[in-house]
Every structure is written in C-alpha cells, then in structure tokens.
Enzyme design. Structure first.
Site, short mmCIF file in Angstrom:
data_model
loop_
_atom_site.label_atom_id
_atom_site.label_comp_id
_atom_site.label_asym_id
_atom_site.label_seq_id
_atom_site.Cartn_x
_atom_site.Cartn_y
_atom_site.Cartn_z
N LEU A 1 41.24 -22.40 60.74
CA LEU A 1 41.32 -22.48 62.21
C LEU A 1 40.22 -21.64 62.86
CD1 LEU A 1 45.22 -22.45 62.79
CD2 LEU A 1 43.67 -24.41 62.69
N ILE B 1 38.83 -20.76 52.61
CA ILE B 1 38.47 -21.36 51.31
C ILE B 1 37.62 -20.43 50.45
CG2 ILE B 1 38.71 -23.79 51.97
CD1 ILE B 1 35.55 -23.80 52.23
N ALA C 1 34.15 -26.85 56.40
CA ALA C 1 32.74 -26.44 56.42
C ALA C 1 32.40 -25.90 57.80
CB ALA C 1 31.84 -27.64 56.12
N THR D 1 30.64 -20.10 53.95
CA THR D 1 31.70 -21.13 53.93
C THR D 1 31.32 -22.32 53.05
OG1 THR D 1 32.48 -20.49 56.11
CG2 THR D 1 33.04 -22.72 55.38
N THR E 1 27.14 -34.94 53.52
CA THR E 1 26.43 -35.49 54.68
C THR E 1 25.12 -36.15 54.28
OG1 THR E 1 25.27 -34.84 56.70
CG2 THR E 1 25.46 -33.16 55.02
N ASP E 2 24.66 -37.08 55.11
CA ASP E 2 23.35 -37.70 54.85
C ASP E 2 22.20 -36.70 55.06
OD1 ASP E 2 23.43 -37.48 57.65
OD2 ASP E 2 23.03 -39.60 58.03
N GLU E 3 22.48 -35.57 55.74
CA GLU E 3 21.38 -34.64 56.06
C GLU E 3 20.77 -34.00 54.81
OE1 GLU E 3 21.85 -32.11 59.40
OE2 GLU E 3 23.03 -33.57 60.51
N TYR F 1 22.06 -25.67 57.71
CA TYR F 1 23.29 -26.46 57.48
C TYR F 1 23.09 -27.40 56.29
CZ TYR F 1 26.48 -30.43 57.96
OH TYR F 1 27.38 -31.44 57.69
N LYS G 1 24.93 -27.57 52.57
CA LYS G 1 25.68 -28.73 52.07
C LYS G 1 25.05 -29.24 50.77
CE LYS G 1 28.69 -30.70 53.73
NZ LYS G 1 30.17 -30.50 53.60
N PRO H 1 21.95 -31.83 78.18
CA PRO H 1 20.74 -31.37 77.48
C PRO H 1 20.28 -32.38 76.43
CG PRO H 1 22.66 -30.07 76.80
CD PRO H 1 23.15 -31.08 77.79
P1 NAD Z 1 34.50 -29.64 61.98
O1 NAD Z 1 33.58 -28.51 62.29
O2 NAD Z 1 35.08 -30.44 63.10
O3 NAD Z 1 35.74 -29.10 61.13
C1 NAD Z 1 35.58 -28.17 60.10
C2 NAD Z 1 36.95 -27.58 59.78
O4 NAD Z 1 36.79 -26.63 58.70
C3 NAD Z 1 37.57 -26.82 60.95
O5 NAD Z 1 38.92 -27.20 61.12
C4 NAD Z 1 37.47 -25.35 60.52
O6 NAD Z 1 38.52 -24.55 61.02
C5 NAD Z 1 37.54 -25.47 59.01
N1 NAD Z 1 36.90 -24.33 58.33
C6 NAD Z 1 35.69 -23.78 58.59
N2 NAD Z 1 35.49 -22.71 57.78
C7 NAD Z 1 36.57 -22.61 56.98
C8 NAD Z 1 36.93 -21.72 55.93
N3 NAD Z 1 36.14 -20.71 55.57
N4 NAD Z 1 38.12 -21.91 55.32
C9 NAD Z 1 38.96 -22.92 55.69
N5 NAD Z 1 38.66 -23.78 56.69
C10 NAD Z 1 37.48 -23.63 57.33
O7 NAD Z 1 33.71 -30.56 60.96
P2 NAD Z 1 33.69 -32.15 60.80
O8 NAD Z 1 32.67 -32.69 61.70
O9 NAD Z 1 35.06 -32.66 60.83
O10 NAD Z 1 33.11 -32.24 59.31
C11 NAD Z 1 34.00 -32.21 58.20
C12 NAD Z 1 33.17 -32.35 56.93
O11 NAD Z 1 32.46 -33.59 56.95
C13 NAD Z 1 32.12 -31.26 56.74
O12 NAD Z 1 32.08 -30.91 55.39
C14 NAD Z 1 30.82 -31.92 57.18
O13 NAD Z 1 29.73 -31.37 56.51
C15 NAD Z 1 31.07 -33.35 56.77
N6 NAD Z 1 30.36 -34.38 57.54
C16 NAD Z 1 30.44 -34.39 58.92
C17 NAD Z 1 29.82 -35.41 59.62
C18 NAD Z 1 29.88 -35.48 61.13
O14 NAD Z 1 29.21 -36.30 61.74
N7 NAD Z 1 30.70 -34.67 61.79
C19 NAD Z 1 29.10 -36.39 58.94
C20 NAD Z 1 29.03 -36.34 57.56
C21 NAD Z 1 29.68 -35.33 56.87
O1 DAU Z 2 24.28 -36.83 59.95
C1 DAU Z 2 25.52 -36.23 59.72
C2 DAU Z 2 25.60 -34.94 60.50
O2 DAU Z 2 25.74 -35.31 61.87
C3 DAU Z 2 26.76 -34.05 60.07
O3 DAU Z 2 26.56 -33.65 58.73
C4 DAU Z 2 26.86 -32.82 60.98
O4 DAU Z 2 28.01 -32.07 60.63
C5 DAU Z 2 27.01 -33.32 62.40
O5 DAU Z 2 27.06 -32.21 63.28
C6 DAU Z 2 25.87 -34.26 62.78
O6 DAU Z 2 24.62 -33.53 62.87
P1 DAU Z 2 23.56 -33.78 64.06
O7 DAU Z 2 22.73 -32.59 64.23
O8 DAU Z 2 22.89 -35.10 63.89
O9 DAU Z 2 24.61 -33.95 65.30
P2 DAU Z 2 24.59 -33.40 66.81
O10 DAU Z 2 25.72 -34.06 67.51
O11 DAU Z 2 24.49 -31.92 66.85
O12 DAU Z 2 23.23 -33.98 67.38
C7 DAU Z 2 22.97 -35.38 67.38
C8 DAU Z 2 21.56 -35.57 67.91
O13 DAU Z 2 21.52 -35.24 69.31
C9 DAU Z 2 20.53 -34.68 67.25
O14 DAU Z 2 19.31 -35.39 67.13
C10 DAU Z 2 20.37 -33.51 68.22
C11 DAU Z 2 20.61 -34.15 69.55
N1 DAU Z 2 21.26 -33.32 70.58
C12 DAU Z 2 22.39 -32.64 70.24
C13 DAU Z 2 23.04 -31.87 71.15
C14 DAU Z 2 24.29 -31.10 70.78
C15 DAU Z 2 20.75 -33.26 71.87
O15 DAU Z 2 19.72 -33.91 72.18
N2 DAU Z 2 21.39 -32.49 72.79
C16 DAU Z 2 22.52 -31.78 72.49
O16 DAU Z 2 23.08 -31.09 73.38
#
Ligand code: NAD
Ligand code: DAU
Length: 356
Positions: free
Chosen positions: A38, A63, A86, A103, A136-138, A162, A166, A217
C-alpha cells in the site's frame, strides 16, 4: 477442477486489482492471497468489491522482506505466484532510482528465494509450481518511427532506471529457472489504460486535470509514441498465459494500437469535454508543452504474434470503446481521484513540475 493457492503481489495497484478480480471471478476453485505494501500507488478501494470474498486474503507486507514472504508462502501453502508489485512510474525512477532497485530488483529476488525455499521442501518439489512475472515492453528499449516492433527475441536495452530495474528482475527470474529449475513464465506488456490507474500516468492525469481546468503537461513536442492496451485485456492475457503458456516461455502482450502522445491528449480532451457538457475543444488551451522527460524513449510497439498464434489471444475491447469507458469511469469516480491526489502525490507533483 484444480484447486490453487495463488499469491498475487501488487494487487492493490492498477493492473493487479484487475488481475485479482478476474482470477476470483473466472476460477471459483482458486484461493487468492494478495500481498501489497500500500504505497502511494496502492489503494484498498481498488479491491472493495472482492475484499470480503471468502477465497480472498489481503496482507499488507513488503516484498523485499524475505522472512515475511517466506512466512506468507508457507502459511498459505502457495503453489503459484503472479508478481506485479513494483515501482512503476518512469518519472519517479528518474528522481529516485534506488527505490526502483530496492522494490523491483531486491523485491523480486526475495520472492524468488522465498518460493524456492518453500517449494524445494515439498515432496513433489517444483512440480506444479509457477512463478509468473509481469514485466514491461520498456525492457526492449526504444524504437525509431517505422514498421519495427518488439518481439520476444528483441535484445534487452533498458534506458531508464525503471526499465533497467524491470530488466534486472526479468533476468533474475530466468536465472532461477535455469539454475534452480524454478518453473516460470514472463510477459512483457505495452502501456495499459483503464479504471483505477494512478493519475500520475498520462491518461488519468489528463482526465483529472481537464476536470479541474489545470494545465495538461505534454513532454517535448508530444511526438513520442506509445502502444495502448485496455487493462482488462492485459488481465485476460495473463490468465491465458498462466494456464496455457509454456513453462520457461516469454510472451509479449499488446493490441497493435500505437498513438502519438499529442493525439492521445486531443482525443482525451474531446471525450472528456463532451462528457462534462463543455463546448467541443474547450480544454484545448490547457495543453502546455513542458521540458521533455530525461532520456525519453521515442516509440514502443509490441508484436503480439506469439501470444495470438500460439494461445489464441486477441484484445476484446476496441480503443474507441476502451477510452470512452475509461473517461466515464474517472468522471463517475471523482471521489477516488480526489482521495488519491492528495498528500504524498501532491508533494511529488510539485517537485516534478517545479522546474518546468
Ligand atoms: P501500480 O504502480 O499501479 O501498482 C503497483 C503496486 O505495487 C501498488 O499497489 C503498490 O502498493 C505495490 N507495491 C509497491 N512496492 C511494493 C513493495 N515493496 N511491496 C509490496 N507491494 C508493493 O503499477 P501497475 O501499473 O499496476 O503495474 C503493475 C505491474 O505491471 C508492474 O510490475 C509494472 O512494471 C507492470 N507493467 C505495467 C504497465 C502499465 O502500463 N502500467 C505495462 C506493462 C507492465
Ligand atoms: O510501456 C509500458 C509502461 O508504460 C509501463 O511499464 C510503465 O509502468 C507505465 O508507467 C508506462 O510507462 P510510460 O512512461 O510510457 O507511461 P506514462 O503514462 O508515464 O507516459 C506515457 C507517455 O506520455 C510518455 O511518452 C510520457 C508522456 N507524458 C507523460 C506524462 C505523465 C506526457 O507527455 N505528460 C505527462 O504528464
């Protein structure tokens, strides 16, 4: 039907909460234990509809804490782990890389070691066990404009703290498979969008700021490209890979849905303005070009052919439907937005944008 005791980490976050809901609803014989610290990104409201389910247990824990992970895995006789916990926001990783190494790398390593210790002691050993790592694809780096896409064999080339963390966690998962015979699967997904995403990420941030008439932004010139997938389709892919994917295999997940950021911004403005009853384009003047993200990856694009051809997955939600549902959800759940955008979040937001 098989019974399973599944540990899902990060289940109070965005994607994890959808994965938990899907597993509880689709698999009535599974017990689910959620471990989540949390942090600012985790929110029990995301689990309000499942928290009283007798097959669901929530445990607040870190974790990284090996002893605690060992205790939980043994106490609940865990046979499978779906690891999502994460630090997930690229901008935060640029400000504080150590939190991400802690983490994402050490946390994954603790979970792997705790599972290995417990599973090796069982009479059947690793047989029937699974460590499913959500990545993630990153990790694949950045693409130039054009037809290239990331496949499962694209060499790793992480470029932000980040994605480096990963990538490192992915390597540890594969190392445990190779060295100790840990049964594992990894999936690498593109950008998710949908309900319950913390509004530091682009799409919910835009909706929230439009709601409050605050600047939107856009980093650099808004020309970076992301490949967007509705979160429930990611959860469905995880379900499919968990059950039918090959042990030791990696699957890329994505919906062939690339958008330039500036086009996403204009689309979200048009839907949000309409749903708020504002004049078309009323919020366009809120667009504010700001200093680019350091090391900003230009383009991500996932080739999901392996997942589609081998396992028959396809996205069920079109982008038009998904983005409409998403804006509707945030506007209907404005209290959720207000609750999570206070305190620690505001401190971070002010730090991030103070120099811009
Ligand atoms: P999020 O930030 O919304 O959620 C992460 C969760 O992990 C939170 O509930 C947080 O409390 C928990 N957490 C963080 N540190 C912790 C710790 N030390 N111990 C236990 N719990 C902890 O993330 P998300 O966007 O739901 O992403 C989930 C997973 O999917 C991540 O591993 C991320 O890399 C991966 N992922 C995300 C995206 C995306 O677009 N959001 C895309 C591809 C992969
Ligand atoms: O590709 C998968 C990833 O996508 C996940 O692994 C990450 O956890 C997730 O956060 C996401 O990463 P990005 O950096 O692509 O997502 P974000 O929403 O932060 O940004 C999306 C795009 O928009 C990126 O090119 C940055 C830009 N951006 C982002 C924010 C927050 C802006 O231009 N303005 C903003 O305020």
């Amino acid at each position: 039907m098989d019974k399973r005791n599944i540990l899902i980490t990060g289940g109070a976050g965005f994607i994890g909460s959808h994965v938990i809901r899907r597993f509880l609803n689709a698999h009535p014989h599974y017990n689910i234990v959620c471990v989540d610290l949390l942090t600012y990104a985790g929110n029990l409201d995301n689990l309000s509809d499942v928290i009283n389910n007798p097959r669901f247990t929530f445990i607040k824990a870190d974790i990284v804490d090996l002893d605690r992970m060992s205790e939980i895995i043994a106490a609940h006789n865990i046979d499978s782990i779906i690891h999502l916990a994460a630090e997930s926001h690229v901008d935060r990783s640029i400000l504080d890389p150590f939190a991400f190494a802690r983490t994402n790398v050490m946390g994954t390593l603790s979970l792997l070691q705790a599972a290995k210790n417990y599973w090796e002691k069982q009479p059947e050993g690793m047989q029937g066990k699974l460590f499913y790592h959500v990545s993630t694809d990153e990790v694949y780096g950045s693409l130039e404009p054009g037809p290239d896409m990331f496949t499962e064999t694209t060499p790793y080339s992480p470029r932000s703290p980040y994605s480096a963390s990963k990538a490192s966690s992915d390597h540890f998962v594969r190392a445990y498979h190779h060295t100790y015979g840990m049964p594992m699967k990894i999936s690498n997904c593109s950008n998710n969008y949908g309900p319950n995403q913390f509004p530091e990420k682009l799409i919910p941030l835009l909706i929230n700021n439009i709601r409050h008439n605050k600047p939107l932004p856009v980093y650099g010139e808004g020309l970076n490209v992301r490949d967007w997938l509705y979160v429930e389709d990611h959860a469905a892919a995880i379900d499919l890979i968990f059950h039918n994917g090959g042990v030791g295999e990696t699957y890329n997940i994505g919906g062939l849905n690339e958008w330039k950021n500036i086009d996403i911004v204009k689309l979200v403005i048009s839907i949000t303005d309409r749903l708020l009853g504002r004049e078309p384009g009323a919020s366009l003047p809120l667009i504010t070009f700001v200093t680019d993200r350091k090391g900003h990856d230009l383009r991500y694009a996932i080739d999901p052919a392996k997942l589609c051809n081998e396992l028959g997955w396809k996205p069920s939600v079109t982008f038009e439907e998904g983005i409409e549902k998403t804006v509707e959800w945030y506007l209907a759940n404005n209290q959720w937005l207000d609750n999570v955008t206070s305190g620690e979040y505001l401190d971070f937001y002010n730090t991030l944008y103070s120099g811009r």
